[in-house]
Design a protein around this motif. Structure first.
Motif, short mmCIF file in Angstrom:
data_model
loop_
_atom_site.label_atom_id
_atom_site.label_comp_id
_atom_site.label_asym_id
_atom_site.label_seq_id
_atom_site.Cartn_x
_atom_site.Cartn_y
_atom_site.Cartn_z
N ASP A 58 10.27 31.97 31.59
CA ASP A 58 11.10 32.40 30.47
C ASP A 58 12.38 33.02 31.00
O ASP A 58 12.40 33.57 32.10
N ARG A 59 13.45 32.97 30.21
CA ARG A 59 14.69 33.60 30.59
C ARG A 59 15.28 34.32 29.36
O ARG A 59 15.20 33.82 28.24
N PHE A 60 15.88 35.47 29.62
CA PHE A 60 16.44 36.30 28.54
C PHE A 60 17.93 36.52 28.81
O PHE A 60 18.31 36.95 29.89
N PHE A 61 18.77 36.21 27.78
CA PHE A 61 20.22 36.27 27.96
C PHE A 61 20.85 37.32 27.05
O PHE A 61 20.58 37.36 25.85
N SER A 62 21.71 38.13 27.65
CA SER A 62 22.58 39.04 26.91
C SER A 62 23.93 38.35 26.77
O SER A 62 24.55 37.99 27.77
N ILE A 63 24.40 38.18 25.53
CA ILE A 63 25.55 37.30 25.26
C ILE A 63 26.63 38.03 24.49
O ILE A 63 26.34 38.82 23.59
N ASP A 64 27.88 37.74 24.84
CA ASP A 64 29.02 38.27 24.06
C ASP A 64 30.29 37.54 24.48
O ASP A 64 30.29 36.75 25.43
N GLU A 65 31.37 37.83 23.75
CA GLU A 65 32.67 37.28 24.07
C GLU A 65 33.60 38.41 24.49
O GLU A 65 33.59 39.49 23.89
N MET A 66 34.40 38.20 25.52
CA MET A 66 35.39 39.17 25.96
C MET A 66 36.76 38.71 25.48
O MET A 66 37.22 37.63 25.81
N GLY A 67 37.42 39.55 24.72
CA GLY A 67 38.75 39.20 24.23
C GLY A 67 38.75 38.97 22.71
O GLY A 67 37.77 39.27 22.04
N LEU A 92 18.99 38.23 32.48
CA LEU A 92 18.57 39.53 32.98
C LEU A 92 17.60 39.48 34.15
O LEU A 92 17.59 40.39 34.98
N THR A 93 16.77 38.45 34.26
CA THR A 93 15.80 38.43 35.35
C THR A 93 16.43 38.06 36.68
O THR A 93 15.97 38.50 37.74
N THR A 94 17.48 37.25 36.67
CA THR A 94 18.15 36.84 37.91
C THR A 94 19.54 37.44 38.07
O THR A 94 20.16 37.30 39.11
N ASN A 95 20.04 38.10 36.99
CA ASN A 95 21.36 38.74 37.03
C ASN A 95 22.48 37.73 37.25
O ASN A 95 23.49 38.05 37.91
N GLN A 96 22.34 36.53 36.70
CA GLN A 96 23.35 35.48 36.84
C GLN A 96 24.16 35.34 35.55
O GLN A 96 23.60 35.39 34.45
N VAL A 97 25.47 35.16 35.70
CA VAL A 97 26.36 35.02 34.55
C VAL A 97 26.80 33.57 34.40
O VAL A 97 27.23 32.93 35.37
#
Length: 365
Positions: free
Chosen positions: A144-153, A192-197
């Motif tokens: 499983d993978r969990f993503f924190s998502i948003d837009e900058m700008g 969040l588990t791998t800290n990859q963007v």
């Protein structure tokens, strides 16, 4: 001391400074023997056990301040120190004085400011949504993978203020009113588990861009069982068009044909940007490559952002156990979900304007 020698009741003095009557009586006795020097606090440090207790109290206090006082029966829209002290004692069974609460808040950088920077969520389902996210993360499977998502700008490309080393007598200046050379929006997801963007640039903030990001992620994370998408309460994050597309790609037939994971939404409570972990990453990005910058145009700025994320991802792939350390432009908090931390830095404004004003500008893709 002056009030006690002026004839004021010692119990009134004790109530004023929020200590026990016996403590005030000890102070008076010491003052009579050794004067003011006897009352000066000697340097001391907490042992490890006491330090852990203090850190836990601060975490508990942060968790409380992120919630609305009304959830605890207090008819106010913002917290006061006396309310926090009373609720803390009721919830955690430990007595904290007003002065202790204020001291802990100051240590965390909290100040009493206008409502636009208050770190509380008015969402009546705050606990329900928070509990759901916490439950997902506590039971996250290896596939499983969990993503924190948003837009900058949107972020205006113009000369920006920032900190830098300067020679004695030198004062750098930036014009207060400048015409932006271009505008960019960076849409990003932090796993969040791998800290990859994962990131790309958008022309607008809308449902189509969220569908695009979701499709990028299911392709990038082929072979996973399920991915969770967590974001704020913006309208385009919960549109019927988006939900319909998520339903389509999560269907068993689609997943079997494409080898992609199921998708599930885990929305944050309303007005809870302080819980969105990627806000901390954006803060680090802004301090590293946006503040004190003067890019020639959108392409130069995008190059710097691309390199920042590339180097950050490479670092956390090489040192996964160090995920969450405050590096890469001093990110505010560790890259993990926690209800007791503030991911949103109110001092960081990507366009020097409020978010609603920035959205009115055209964007160069």
């Amino acid at each position: 001391m002056q009030e006690s020698f002026d004839g004021r009741c010692l119990r009134e003095v004790a109530d004023k400074v929020e200590v026990h009557l016996d403590t005030v009586e000890q102070w008076v006795a010491i003052f009579k023997l050794r004067g003011i020097a006897g009352l000066l606090r000697k340097p001391w440090t907490l042992n490890d056990e006491k330090q852990k207790e203090v850190e836990q109290k601060i975490k508990n206090l942060n968790a409380l301040i992120h919630q609305s006082p009304s959830l605890y029966g207090i008819n106010r829209t913002s917290w006061r120190t006396e309310d926090l002290a009373a609720v803390y004692s009721k919830v955690y069974g430990v007595v904290l004085t007003r002065s202790t609460v204020w001291n802990y808040l100051q240590r965390q950088g909290y100040r009493f400011r206008k409502a636009k920077e208050v770190l509380t969520s008015p969402d009546p389902k705050f606990r329900e949504k928070l509990d759901k996210i916490t439950s997902i993360l506590n039971n996250l499977k290896p596939d499983d993978r969990f993503f924190s998502i948003d837009e900058m700008g949107s972020c205006g490309i113009r000369a920006k203020v920032g900190w830098s080393y300067t020679e004695p007598g030198e004062q750098k200046t930036v014009k207060a009113h400048q015409k932006a050379k271009a505008y960019i929006i960076c849409t990003a997801a932090l796993e969040l588990t791998t800290n990859q963007v994962t990131h790309f640039y958008s022309r607008a903030k809308n449902t189509d861009e969220m569908i695009k990001l979701m499709e990028v992620l299911i392709e990038q994370y082929r072979g996973m069982r399920k991915i969770y998408l967590s974001w704020d309460a913006a309208s385009w994050h919960a549109s019927s068009k988006l939900k319909e597309r998520i339903k389509e790609v999560s269907a068993r037939a689609y997943r079997k044909e494409h080898g992609t994971p199921a998708v599930e939404l885990a929305p944050l409570p309303a007005s809870a940007q302080f819980l969105n972990v990627i806000e901390s990453v954006f803060s680090g990005l802004a301090k590293a490559v946006l503040h004190n910058s003067d890019y020639k145009g959108a392409d130069d700025c995008k190059q710097a952002i691309d390199r920042y994320f590339s180097e950050r991802n490479a670092y956390y792939l090489k040192y996964p156990k160090r995920a969450g350390k405050r590096i890469w432009g001093k990110e505010l908090v560790p890259a993990k979900f926690s209800p007791d931390q503030n991911c949103k830095d109110p001092r960081v404004r990507f366009n020097g304007k409020k978010k609603s004003q920035a959205l009115k500008k055209p964007v160069n893709n």
